[in-house]
Motif scaffolding. Sequence first.
Motif, short mmCIF file in Angstrom:
data_model
loop_
_atom_site.label_atom_id
_atom_site.label_comp_id
_atom_site.label_asym_id
_atom_site.label_seq_id
_atom_site.Cartn_x
_atom_site.Cartn_y
_atom_site.Cartn_z
N ARG A 19 0.88 -1.18 0.13
CA ARG A 19 0.23 -0.14 0.06
C ARG A 19 0.94 1.40 0.13
O ARG A 19 1.91 1.23 0.67
N SER A 20 0.40 2.10 -0.75
CA SER A 20 1.14 3.51 -0.77
C SER A 20 0.27 4.57 -1.01
O SER A 20 -0.74 4.47 -1.47
N ILE A 21 0.52 5.84 -0.28
CA ILE A 21 -0.19 7.12 -0.73
C ILE A 21 0.92 8.04 -1.08
O ILE A 21 2.02 8.38 -0.85
N ALA A 22 0.52 8.70 -2.18
CA ALA A 22 1.14 9.93 -3.04
C ALA A 22 0.25 10.91 -3.41
O ALA A 22 -1.12 10.86 -3.16
N GLU A 23 0.83 11.96 -3.99
CA GLU A 23 -0.02 13.15 -4.63
C GLU A 23 -0.64 12.54 -5.77
O GLU A 23 -1.66 13.22 -6.26
N GLN A 76 5.16 2.65 -5.96
CA GLN A 76 5.61 2.42 -4.69
C GLN A 76 4.92 1.32 -4.06
O GLN A 76 5.42 0.23 -3.39
N ALA A 77 3.47 1.12 -4.41
CA ALA A 77 2.70 -0.13 -3.80
C ALA A 77 3.22 -1.55 -4.46
O ALA A 77 3.21 -2.52 -3.84
N LYS A 136 -3.87 10.47 -2.86
CA LYS A 136 -4.10 9.00 -3.50
C LYS A 136 -3.72 7.86 -2.92
O LYS A 136 -2.28 7.83 -2.78
N GLU A 137 -4.30 6.71 -2.69
CA GLU A 137 -3.80 5.61 -2.11
C GLU A 137 -4.05 4.57 -2.99
O GLU A 137 -5.28 4.52 -3.59
N VAL A 138 -3.07 3.54 -3.23
CA VAL A 138 -3.33 2.34 -4.11
C VAL A 138 -2.87 1.31 -3.25
O VAL A 138 -1.88 1.20 -2.60
N MET A 139 -3.47 0.11 -3.44
CA MET A 139 -3.45 -1.10 -2.78
C MET A 139 -3.24 -2.24 -3.61
O MET A 139 -3.94 -2.28 -4.69
#
Length: 219
Positions: free
Chosen positions: A93-97, A105-106, A176-179
């Motif tokens: 999981r990662s959070i970015a702009e 990153q995720a 924004k978060e991506v899993m």
Amino acid sequence: MKTMKFLAVLVMLSLPMGVSAQNALQKKVKENKAALKEKASKDAKKEAKRLQKEGWTVSPGGLPLEKQVDRLYMFLEDYDDDMEPVYVDGEGRSIAENFAAAQIQATELARMNIASKISSEATGIVDNMVANKMLADDQAASITTTLVENKSIFSQKLGRVQTPLTVTRELKNKNKEVMVRMVTKVSSIKEIAKEAVRAELEKEGKELSEELKAYFGKD
């Protein structure tokens, strides 16, 4: 996800039996695997609903969320003839702009998660070698330290991986978060781990005994 019937089958696998009994058991195993897949599909629907409630969606052009979760569960409920899991998974999981950066990153975190399982498998091999007096304690300690620090290398050595699930959501602060959930075959994990241990032994100049050559499958 394993039912009582599933456990009963595992117990039966360890018992001696005739050809007819073995055929009956093989049939039961197939039926049981089919039942597990059916249950996985039902569980996938529940998981998809949970993710939707948490605000997760799929990227444009991606498979519907329920299909992605269903595909992931099918991998995780795939068993070989010995009722051992065929695949292992890793989550990142990662959070970015923006979504692109978060996904990169995720994805790397998911690979590193699988890589940590390779590291655990490799150290398990070393422990087994020590227990069987194939390796001295001091040699094992040195090799184990290197293996634990090799996660990034293991990540690079991962071959074919599947990414059945990729979901995204926008947070309240507009980040924004991506899993990402990845899977790869357990057999690949074991092979990379075994090769890593063998490479460390050779790097230290250890002469491989006939026993070790047989263990690693090296002529």
